[in-house]
Design a protein around this motif. Sequence first.
Motif, mmCIF file in Angstrom:
data_model
loop_
_atom_site.group_PDB
_atom_site.id
_atom_site.type_symbol
_atom_site.label_atom_id
_atom_site.label_comp_id
_atom_site.label_asym_id
_atom_site.label_seq_id
_atom_site.Cartn_x
_atom_site.Cartn_y
_atom_site.Cartn_z
ATOM 1 N N SER A 131 -8.917 -4.818 14.362
ATOM 2 C CA SER A 131 -8.921 -4.224 13.109
ATOM 3 C C SER A 131 -9.611 -4.779 12.320
ATOM 4 O O SER A 131 -10.780 -4.296 11.550
ATOM 5 N N ASN B 15 -13.262 -2.963 10.538
ATOM 6 C CA ASN B 15 -13.475 -2.845 9.012
ATOM 7 C C ASN B 15 -14.648 -3.663 8.726
ATOM 8 O O ASN B 15 -15.104 -3.460 7.679
ATOM 9 N N ASP C 6 -10.256 7.375 15.483
ATOM 10 C CA ASP C 6 -11.432 7.090 15.314
ATOM 11 C C ASP C 6 -12.454 7.951 14.584
ATOM 12 O O ASP C 6 -13.592 7.537 14.196
ATOM 13 N N TYR D 264 -11.868 6.119 11.439
ATOM 14 C CA TYR D 264 -12.245 4.961 11.502
ATOM 15 C C TYR D 264 -13.744 4.451 11.548
ATOM 16 O O TYR D 264 -14.282 3.491 10.956
ATOM 17 N N LEU E 3 -5.645 -0.237 10.695
ATOM 18 C CA LEU E 3 -5.812 0.545 11.968
ATOM 19 C C LEU E 3 -4.488 1.056 12.391
ATOM 20 O O LEU E 3 -3.705 -0.065 12.325
#
Length: 257
Positions: A84, A88, A202, A205, A217
């Motif tokens: 995660s 990020n 995704d 993301y 996430l």
Amino acid sequence: MRLLNVHTYALHEFIGTDIPYYAILSHCWESEEVTFQALKAGEAAQMKGWIKIKGCCEQAIEEGLNYAWIDTCCIDKSSSAELSEAINSMFTWYQMAESCYVYLSDVFFKPYAPTFNGSDPEWLKSFQSSKWFTRGWTLQELLAPGTVVFFDKNWKEFGTKESLEDQVISITGIRHLFDFEKASIAQRFSWASKRETTRIEDTAYCLMGIFGVNMPLLYGEGAAAFLRLQLEILKISNDETLFAWEDPSLSHVCHTR
């Protein structure tokens, strides 16, 4: 941040601002990628993905760099917390890199050709058809770095984002290759609309860095991730083109990175 020593292939941890200069790799995931666990176990050199690790490190050495970041082996994906944090932070890591090496395993540069001729129909077709241009994660890897260098399957350099700007614009439709922040939210979403990711989540993301947002996430949430992304963007932007994407089609998200 975990970096790979390009001379010894050992992994090193760096914290805060104490990060050395490094190169970064962009590629499409394939079979037998060298993972964090495989590298630590000494199994890397026997795997198909080793050509990416070795090639990236050799290019970094030529550039006078001692470290490289490669997503396959520099992230311990068995740790959800680390994964995660890495996702990020990934856009920033690509921005911070001295050079981004784009390895195109499906493009072969003819040995006798001294330079890449961007107007050559045969080569333009080869470049255009690379799966790298169809993946969701590689969008940020095209936009974030200041220096992007393209290599073929044998690690032969054939151009940069700057020298191949016209060709890349033709392939991607992105005219803001060097100033993506000036594009509207709708434009940025349109760049990703024809790209694919393995996981539905995704799709959202991989766009966090492009919109300058962060969020936890939650793999398993499916298309709800896209709604969360929109809500995060809404917190920092008054761009009303965001609402043109209230009901995005996610049906294409079913292939590999």
